[in-house]
Design an enzyme around this catalytic site. Sequence first.
Site, PDB file in Angstrom:
ATOM      1  N   CYS A   1       2.491   0.177 -12.502  1.00 25.27           N
ATOM      2  CA  CYS A   1       2.782   1.409 -13.238  1.00 25.27           C
ATOM      3  C   CYS A   1       3.857   1.117 -14.286  1.00 25.27           C
ATOM      4  O   CYS A   1       4.794   1.891 -14.472  1.00 25.27           O
ATOM      5  CB  CYS A   1       3.208   2.528 -12.303  1.00 25.27           C
ATOM      6  SG  CYS A   1       4.695   2.196 -11.320  1.00 25.27           S
TER       7      CYS A   1
ATOM      8  N   LYS B   1      -3.545   4.783  -3.028  1.00 26.19           N
ATOM      9  CA  LYS B   1      -4.712   3.935  -3.269  1.00 26.19           C
ATOM     10  C   LYS B   1      -5.456   3.641  -1.970  1.00 26.19           C
ATOM     11  O   LYS B   1      -6.687   3.547  -1.958  1.00 26.19           O
ATOM     12  CB  LYS B   1      -4.284   2.657  -3.981  1.00 26.19           C
ATOM     13  CG  LYS B   1      -3.809   2.914  -5.422  1.00 26.19           C
ATOM     14  CD  LYS B   1      -3.357   1.664  -6.107  1.00 26.19           C
ATOM     15  CE  LYS B   1      -3.020   1.937  -7.587  1.00 26.19           C
ATOM     16  NZ  LYS B   1      -1.880   2.857  -7.759  1.00 26.19           N
TER      17      LYS B   1
ATOM     18  N   GLU C   1       2.144  -2.739   4.287  1.00 30.15           N
ATOM     19  CA  GLU C   1       3.399  -2.465   3.581  1.00 30.15           C
ATOM     20  C   GLU C   1       4.520  -3.204   4.303  1.00 30.15           C
ATOM     21  O   GLU C   1       4.681  -3.066   5.512  1.00 30.15           O
ATOM     22  CB  GLU C   1       3.688  -0.962   3.566  1.00 30.15           C
ATOM     23  CG  GLU C   1       5.049  -0.586   3.013  1.00 30.15           C
ATOM     24  CD  GLU C   1       5.287  -1.081   1.589  1.00 30.15           C
ATOM     25  OE1 GLU C   1       6.379  -1.612   1.335  1.00 30.15           O
ATOM     26  OE2 GLU C   1       4.364  -0.940   0.748  1.00 30.15           O
TER      27      GLU C   1
ATOM     28  N   ALA D   1       0.771  -1.239   0.000  1.00 25.17           N
ATOM     29  CA  ALA D   1       0.000   0.000   0.000  1.00 25.17           C
ATOM     30  C   ALA D   1       0.803   1.290   0.000  1.00 25.17           C
ATOM     31  O   ALA D   1       0.255   2.337  -0.347  1.00 25.17           O
ATOM     32  CB  ALA D   1      -0.941   0.003   1.205  1.00 25.17           C
ATOM     33  N   ALA D   2       2.064   1.281   0.431  1.00 26.77           N
ATOM     34  CA  ALA D   2       2.800   2.544   0.534  1.00 26.77           C
ATOM     35  C   ALA D   2       2.999   3.166  -0.850  1.00 26.77           C
ATOM     36  O   ALA D   2       3.143   2.439  -1.843  1.00 26.77           O
ATOM     37  CB  ALA D   2       4.150   2.302   1.207  1.00 26.77           C
TER      38      ALA D   2
ATOM     39  N   GLY E   1       0.462   5.254   0.017  1.00 28.21           N
ATOM     40  CA  GLY E   1      -0.882   5.410   0.548  1.00 28.21           C
ATOM     41  C   GLY E   1      -1.892   6.023  -0.395  1.00 28.21           C
ATOM     42  O   GLY E   1      -3.040   6.264   0.009  1.00 28.21           O
TER      43      GLY E   1
END
Length: 461
Positions: free
Chosen positions: A238, A122, A140, A117-118, A120
Amino acid sequence: MTQIQLPESYTRQMIDQLGPEEAERFLASYDQPRTQGLRIHPLKTTPERLREMTDEFGLTPVPWCETGFYYKESSTSKPGKHPYHAAGLYYIQEPSAMSAVELLDPQPGDIVLDLAAAPGGKSTQIAGKLRGEGLLVTNEIHPARAKILSENNERMGVTNAIVTQMAPDPLAERFPLFFDKMMVDAPCSGEGMFRKDPQAIDEWSPDHVKMCAARQWDILQAAVAMLKPGGLLAYSTCTFNTSENESTVAAVLEQFPSFELLRTERIWPHRHAGEGHFVALLRKGGEDAAAPDRAAVKARGKAAGKRASASRPEEEAMRLFRAFAADALPGFELPAGEAVLFGEQLYWLPAVQGCPFDRSYLNGLKVLRPGLHLAEVKKARIEPSHALALALPRGVARRTVDFPAEAPEIDRFLRGETLEQAPGDNGWVLVTVDGFALGWGKRTGSQVKNHIPKGLRRLGT
């Protein structure tokens, strides 16, 4: 020829993937400025109001995210330095990255995991969609990045998130068939970061792509075990290559036939205003062979950690907190949940109807933030937390000191300075910018002592 020096093997990869004509347009996009965006927090403001308050940002809508906007940064307009950013009204986020959570579409009441998640972006977008209802476990593995993740959830005023620092496999052991929806924004080779981060170019190689794809596969195998039958999983990167995207999704579908692919989306920098993103939405069908034994999972957690003593020190901590709230926050009510005391830090662990998650699940987990941080307990008194200030609804604080965004007092407060004010009612004061909370002060006579945590104070003059 692009101004950015791209690896020759990367250029060949994209020509093979897109064909010569489209690859030429794609590679030419590296000569263009990178796109910049922000996403508002819907529990704090609305798109219309933010645009009214921030004409200087030049906001234009992101077409795939109703809370997202492009902005143009200048020497006089820096959204990341504006007081509204410190107040959690918005999150600075690359526009392409907003697409994944929009496709997952969490709803209030959902039980959601953001596995990698980091920093943050999303997670806070998921929290905005949950609107304070349901549960978000945001995880994370890397300690420094997990701390940033926790701080961003705090700044955005998220009240129903558990921040953990775990590897995927042990997390899967604790949460079998647990989540309604999952976000897996996997660590990747970062081909969509090349315009923003030259170091991503230096780290890129065909071998690095293979390593990333192997790591993503490991992460996804743990992830699928945590999703309920009928649940949704959004997998995103990404990066542009197919090895980390379509091929990885195909491996999931082959290895786990109960999954079906609902949709994929790609954002390309030569087709869209964004740096680039890939997202696939999968649904887990069928019934698993055996439902998890929730009692056994809880028992493992209890055995892994120390049980709370029979005296329940949380009860005394909550008595102190309620006394504080009766004075300083007469309109404030805590949602369903239970108090959890980590050392001297008091948290409010959310409870969700129909979800078995409670304090026993915390034992044996590396937890940075077990819900909303309420206060620090100091002997027979408490000091309210910065997280509480940023999570408060407007209008609940008895004592406030408000300034417009351009006021010099706002800059001084964000630097940690004491404010000089006309004498007023002594006690804890919520310092606000245009009505939005920035943090706590404590007034004694004509002075408001600053209680912004030292690590969050701005530097400079």
